[in-house]
Design a protein around this motif. Structure first.
Motif, PDB file in Angstrom:
ATOM      1  N   SER A 192       0.887   7.037  -6.446  1.00 58.03           N
ATOM      2  CA  SER A 192      -0.452   7.942  -6.715  1.00 58.03           C
ATOM      3  C   SER A 192       0.024   9.351  -6.426  1.00 58.03           C
ATOM      4  O   SER A 192      -0.138  10.359  -7.174  1.00 58.03           O
ATOM      5  CB  SER A 192      -1.691   7.616  -6.000  1.00 58.03           C
ATOM      6  OG  SER A 192      -1.292   7.661  -4.678  1.00 58.03           O
ATOM      7  N   TRP A 228      -5.825   5.077  -1.995  1.00 56.09           N
ATOM      8  CA  TRP A 228      -4.623   4.695  -1.629  1.00 56.09           C
ATOM      9  C   TRP A 228      -4.357   4.770  -0.053  1.00 56.09           C
ATOM     10  O   TRP A 228      -3.878   3.874   0.743  1.00 56.09           O
ATOM     11  CB  TRP A 228      -3.337   4.592  -2.417  1.00 56.09           C
ATOM     12  CG  TRP A 228      -3.858   3.936  -3.766  1.00 56.09           C
ATOM     13  CD1 TRP A 228      -3.902   4.325  -4.865  1.00 56.09           C
ATOM     14  CD2 TRP A 228      -3.982   2.296  -4.051  1.00 56.09           C
ATOM     15  NE1 TRP A 228      -4.216   3.357  -5.825  1.00 56.09           N
ATOM     16  CE2 TRP A 228      -4.169   2.397  -5.314  1.00 56.09           C
ATOM     17  CE3 TRP A 228      -3.882   1.191  -3.096  1.00 56.09           C
ATOM     18  CZ2 TRP A 228      -4.584   0.712  -5.599  1.00 56.09           C
ATOM     19  CZ3 TRP A 228      -4.085  -0.050  -3.460  1.00 56.09           C
ATOM     20  CH2 TRP A 228      -4.394  -0.181  -4.888  1.00 56.09           C
ATOM     21  N   LEU A 241       0.673  -1.095  -0.169  1.00 55.25           N
ATOM     22  CA  LEU A 241      -0.119   0.017  -0.248  1.00 55.25           C
ATOM     23  C   LEU A 241       0.912   1.307   0.035  1.00 55.25           C
ATOM     24  O   LEU A 241       0.558   2.333  -0.751  1.00 55.25           O
ATOM     25  CB  LEU A 241      -0.904  -0.041   1.166  1.00 55.25           C
ATOM     26  CG  LEU A 241      -2.143  -1.272   1.204  1.00 55.25           C
ATOM     27  CD1 LEU A 241      -2.945  -0.939   2.545  1.00 55.25           C
ATOM     28  CD2 LEU A 241      -2.928  -0.939   0.066  1.00 55.25           C
ATOM     29  N   LYS A 260      -6.792   3.457   2.204  1.00 56.64           N
ATOM     30  CA  LYS A 260      -6.715   1.929   2.392  1.00 56.64           C
ATOM     31  C   LYS A 260      -5.447   1.632   3.470  1.00 56.64           C
ATOM     32  O   LYS A 260      -5.523   0.876   4.205  1.00 56.64           O
ATOM     33  CB  LYS A 260      -6.408   1.306   1.228  1.00 56.64           C
ATOM     34  CG  LYS A 260      -7.517   0.535   0.445  1.00 56.64           C
ATOM     35  CD  LYS A 260      -7.317  -0.240  -0.800  1.00 56.64           C
ATOM     36  CE  LYS A 260      -7.594  -1.778  -0.361  1.00 56.64           C
ATOM     37  NZ  LYS A 260      -7.480  -2.479  -1.620  1.00 56.64           N
ATOM     38  N   LYS A 261      -4.361   2.258   3.202  1.00 58.62           N
ATOM     39  CA  LYS A 261      -3.228   2.064   4.091  1.00 58.62           C
ATOM     40  C   LYS A 261      -3.559   2.526   5.503  1.00 58.62           C
ATOM     41  O   LYS A 261      -3.293   1.944   6.398  1.00 58.62           O
ATOM     42  CB  LYS A 261      -2.158   2.953   3.440  1.00 58.62           C
ATOM     43  CG  LYS A 261      -0.709   2.852   4.058  1.00 58.62           C
ATOM     44  CD  LYS A 261       0.405   3.656   3.917  1.00 58.62           C
ATOM     45  CE  LYS A 261       1.274   3.899   4.964  1.00 58.62           C
ATOM     46  NZ  LYS A 261       2.309   5.093   4.816  1.00 58.62           N
ATOM     47  N   LYS A 278       1.847   2.060  -3.461  1.00 63.59           N
ATOM     48  CA  LYS A 278       0.973   2.645  -4.074  1.00 63.59           C
ATOM     49  C   LYS A 278       0.562   4.020  -4.023  1.00 63.59           C
ATOM     50  O   LYS A 278       0.123   4.951  -4.674  1.00 63.59           O
ATOM     51  CB  LYS A 278      -0.379   1.757  -3.985  1.00 63.59           C
ATOM     52  CG  LYS A 278      -0.558   0.428  -4.416  1.00 63.59           C
ATOM     53  CD  LYS A 278      -0.863   0.555  -5.890  1.00 63.59           C
ATOM     54  CE  LYS A 278      -0.515  -0.638  -6.817  1.00 63.59           C
ATOM     55  NZ  LYS A 278      -0.685  -0.442  -8.198  1.00 63.59           N
ATOM     56  N   VAL A 279       0.856   4.224  -2.436  1.00 64.61           N
ATOM     57  CA  VAL A 279       0.439   5.885  -2.129  1.00 64.61           C
ATOM     58  C   VAL A 279       1.462   6.700  -2.859  1.00 64.61           C
ATOM     59  O   VAL A 279       1.211   7.692  -3.260  1.00 64.61           O
ATOM     60  CB  VAL A 279       0.633   5.773  -0.612  1.00 64.61           C
ATOM     61  CG1 VAL A 279       0.792   7.282  -0.251  1.00 64.61           C
ATOM     62  CG2 VAL A 279      -0.708   5.210   0.169  1.00 64.61           C
TER      63      VAL A 279
END
Ligand SMILES: Nc1ncnc2c1ncn2[C@@H]1O[C@H](COP(=O)(O)OP(=O)(O)OP(=O)(O)O)[C@@H](O)[C@H]1O
Ligand SMILES: [Mg+2]
Length: 564
Positions: free
Chosen positions: A206, A247, A199, A250-251, A202-203
């Motif tokens: 993005s 993201w 994650l 989610k994290k 991904k963060v």
């Protein structure tokens, strides 16, 4: 078979982590004394707090036995320990502000320098917004991680051990009880760790997209306006922000789950320990003093365990960011060999060169020579490979077959390499001025140039007239990418910047394309009369320039040949 693959992947990941840690240690080495000092402050604070629990126990035991004679001295020690702890906290805070700042910048500077030293072709594939994210947000994650997460882990482990042994000293069963929470937190952090790493990447990805978009949009604000893209761009930014929020959310959610699970087990552990202590008191197997120290220390033994479990996600995020920086560092570095030849009358021999950015070749076994002192025009239709030839000459590319060698009239010769840029002056296509004053821009060519030399360079580039008409002359400030002056004026300043370098080899890539014919001729005259006269490679689409050149080379069919 599947299990073998799984095992292989596991080991590969272990190697990754090893590489990341090795990289982190390399960066940390110079700061070990300062970080060590901060860590020792932390450790002293931990010892003081355990000391306070022991003093508390002594006080209560003395009181319950009706022994008040030593109360005054115990309270004095208690107060001293508190004051000592507070003073230490203040000093530690002040020192850490400086150390963290320096440490963060130290890493950033190294990564920045590494980006500058990377082969241009590789680094140019990254968006500048993405590079900025790696330089700012990822570097911060790593430096915060090293300067706070790792010391926190060490402190928590020490706290755990000291507390455990202190508690075990009074009652081993109580000490073991207090550890009940450990296995739950270990399992939770291991399980969530993998997810958090994914994650975090991904963060950061993005974040890179979001930043790249904003950066590009702001740099091209004129295009946004011309094409009436304001609404469209705002919508696009919102979409990118939504992706980022998705993201980040989610994290954080995963982090929260981890924290909640640990908090809960912490509370349960505390209640169980409390009940156990109560039973022991009822059975008279421990004193009230031991119960107080137990309640204090049970808190202290569980909080490092929970603390460790909470630090794990941060450590994993740090490793993920370190991976993104390592990716840049793994790109091949340009190699300076320190070789050079005397800076006079330089020519270049291009022999059997083949090169393509992909499998599609731009040059296939192409050869040509430019002799010292010549002014050579390079022509060919758009997209044929003129700028690419310049990149090859200046060693900005890689995987080239064949050879490019510079030589001078003394018979010295070197292969083209980043070192060769020391005797090349280059005026690239497009506007390449920096924000700042005209003087600062010209001094980029040669930082020790005198005022007279600046004036002479501006004069030869036919720029002196317009510069003198500006209110602040050469100290006029121009904006990003030359905002505030015309395209043709920017081109002339770029030429002056190249001339002042006094390099024996000058490359002009459509450097006069925005000039009217009369001004262009003045510029070309200025260049030809520049002393010391450089060998010139002039890329052009204009016939008017050709009469100024000794020869004309044409690129066609992936070859270079003399134009007839
Ligand atoms: N960084 C790059 N990555 C991949 N391909 C590239 C890159 N730069 C240029 N090319 C491709 O290489 C070919 C030659 O491009 P180059 O810029 O050398 O052309 P040029 O002759 O200078 O054109 P122009 O007159 O328009 O400036 C083109 O097909 C182009 O698409
Ligand atoms: Mg070009």
């Amino acid at each position: 078979m599947n299990r073998v693959n799984k095992l292989k992947r596991y080991w590969a990941r272990k190697d990754d982590a090893k590489e990341y840690f090795k990289w982190i240690i390399d960066y940390t080495k110079p700061y070990i004394p300062q970080l060590g000092l901060l860590l020792s402050f932390d450790l002293i604070a931990t010892l003081l707090s355990v000391g306070m629990a022991i003093i508390g126990k002594t006080m209560i035991d003395n009181a319950s036995e009706g022994n008040l004679s030593e109360l005054a001295s115990i309270i004095t020690i208690y107060v001293l320990v508190i004051v000592g702890g507070q003073s230490l906290a203040i000093i530690s805070n002040l020192v850490s502000t400086v150390v963290y700042e320096k440490f963060g910048f130290g890493i950033r500077k190294k990564v920045y320098r590494r980006i500058l030293d990377t082969c241009w072709l590789d680094i140019s594939k990254y968006h500048t917004g993405d590079l900025m994210t790696r330089l700012t947000s990822d570097v911060s994650a790593v430096s915060d991680g090293i300067s706070s997460t790792i010391p926190t882990i060490i402190r928590l482990v020490v706290e755990l051990l000291v507390t455990f042994f202190t508690l075990a000293y009074y009652d081993v069963r109580l000490a073991l009880f207090a550890l009940l929470v450990a296995p739950i937190t270990m399992i939770a952090s291991f399980w969530l760790g993998k997810k958090i790493k994914y994650l975090q990447v991904k963060v950061q990805e993005s974040e890179s997209k979001y930043r790249s978009f904003m950066q590009e949009s702001l740099a091209n604000i004129l295009i946004e306006k011309s094409f009436c893209l304001e609404d469209y761009s705002e919508e696009k930014l919102t979409k990118l922000r939504d992706e980022r929020i998705y993201w980040v959310f989610k994290k954080n959610r995963t982090n929260m789950y981890a924290s909640a699970a640990m908090g809960l087990s912490f509370q349960i552990g505390y209640i169980v320990a409390f009940a156990w202590g109560a039973i022991c008191i009822a059975n008279k197997t421990i004193t009230f003093g031991t119960m107080t120290i137990f309640l204090q220390l049970v808190n202290r033994i569980q909080s490092p365990i929970v603390g460790l479990a909470q630090v794990v996600p941060r450590l994993i995020s740090m490793l993920a960011s370190a991976g993104r920086i390592i990716e840049i560092q793994d790109l091949p570095k340009e190699e300076y060999k320190g070789l050079t030849i005397r800076n006079e009358n330089v020519g270049v021999k291009i022999s059997h060169v083949s090169f393509g950015y992909s499998d599609e070749l731009v040059f296939d076994d192409a050869s040509i020579e430019i002799k010292p002192g010549e002014v050579v025009a390079l022509v060919g239709r758009s997209g044929i490979g003129k700028t690419t030839l310049v990149r090859l000459i200046m060693a900005f590319t890689k995987n080239m077959k064949g050879s490019i060698a510079f030589y001078n009239s003394y018979g010295e010769e070197i292969d083209s390499s980043p070192d060769a840029r020391h005797f090349i002056a280059y005026v690239p296509q497009g506007n390449t001025l920096f924000s700042g004053t005209i003087r600062e821009n010209i001094l980029i060519g040669r930082e020790d140039a005198t005022e007279d030399e600046i004036i002479a360079a501006l004069d030869s580039a036919a720029a002196l007239d317009f510069v003198n008409e500006l209110q602040n002359g050469i100290d006029t400030v121009i904006g990003e990418k030359g905002v505030g002056i015309s395209e043709g004026q920017a081109q002339r300043l770029s030429i002056a910047r190249a001339l002042i370098r006094n390099a024996p080899f000058l490359i002009l890539d459509e450097a006069t394309s925005s000039l009217d014919e009369a001004t262009e001729l003045r510029v070309l005259d200025g260049i030809r009369n520049w002393d010391p006269a450089p060998t010139c490679l002039v890329i052009t689409h204009r016939k008017s320039i050709l009469k100024y050149c000794n020869r004309e080379i044409q690129i066609a069919d992936k070859k270079m040949r003399e134009a007839i």
